[in-house]
Design an enzyme around this catalytic site. Sequence first.
Site, PDB file in Angstrom:
ATOM      1  N   ARG A  73      17.250 -10.791  -8.832  1.00 41.78           N
ATOM      2  CA  ARG A  73      18.138 -10.892  -7.796  1.00 41.78           C
ATOM      3  C   ARG A  73      18.068  -9.939  -6.938  1.00 41.78           C
ATOM      4  NH1 ARG A  73      23.577 -13.309 -10.325  1.00 41.78           N
ATOM      5  NH2 ARG A  73      22.902 -11.654 -11.637  1.00 41.78           N
ATOM      6  N   ASN A 122      20.970 -17.453  -9.640  1.00 38.32           N
ATOM      7  CA  ASN A 122      20.407 -17.617 -10.997  1.00 38.32           C
ATOM      8  C   ASN A 122      20.808 -18.997 -11.467  1.00 38.32           C
ATOM      9  OD1 ASN A 122      19.264 -15.151 -11.736  1.00 38.32           O
ATOM     10  ND2 ASN A 122      20.689 -14.436 -12.855  1.00 38.32           N
TER      11      ASN A 122
END
Length: 253
Positions: free
Chosen positions: A25, A43
């Site tokens: 990320r 996620n």
Amino acid sequence: MAGRKAKGKGVRATVRGSVQGVGFRYEAVSKAHELGVLGWVRNEGDGTVVVQVEGPDEAVDAMVGWLGEGPRGAAVEAVEVAGTKVEGHEQFAIRGVAAGVFVVQEHQATAHHWDLRLEVDGVMRSWAVPKGPSMDPAQKRLAVQVEDHQRSHNDFEGKAGEGSVIIWDRGSYEQGGRVPWPEAIERGHAVLVLHGEKLEGGFALQRTRPGEKPQWLLIKRKDDAARPGSDVVAESPQSVVSGKTLADLIAES
Ligand code: MN
């Protein structure tokens, strides 16, 4: 909307493989800044990483290309890409970071309003919204920041000295945007994702006038949950706890 890029396309990519726990990320945020694309990354519970990418065609394609490799340490097996609507982000954000609970209490006091309360560092930051929240991105709703409330007040429904209150909506929310909370609120621009029974998806809180009673605008983002032309406070007036409307409650003696 400073920093907003020109119109382009939007895609939603699902990245499969060994892709969580490897800084995916954070690297995606860096890459998005480099390429000038907007959107978000999160996620998922099934081990995938899902990415919303918006921007000029070439930049979006370059971002999708990068997702196929991912950061060092990731083992990408597949990237599934689908076209999606442009949600109109101002930055590329990490989503899925739980922030706490939220509640909206419809309140008849001297004036009728809806109190939006967001849990931040253990207290409920609060805004009084005279027309109530909207799921229509075209509606910019005035939200006057009021005093923080205790979390215990979230469960209050009934008549009190100052009037009558129903719990109009409640749930959890995520912080959006790159600026962590509470700094985002102090700076006057906070992006959040609500998971309520009535309110769902991305919203922005934009401060328009600082001062003793700061004025903000509450605006629904143009995402899949948006309902243009709707009027959620009129369509769904009941308490999510008791099923009563505020009028029902006031009529009780
Ligand atoms: Mn109030």
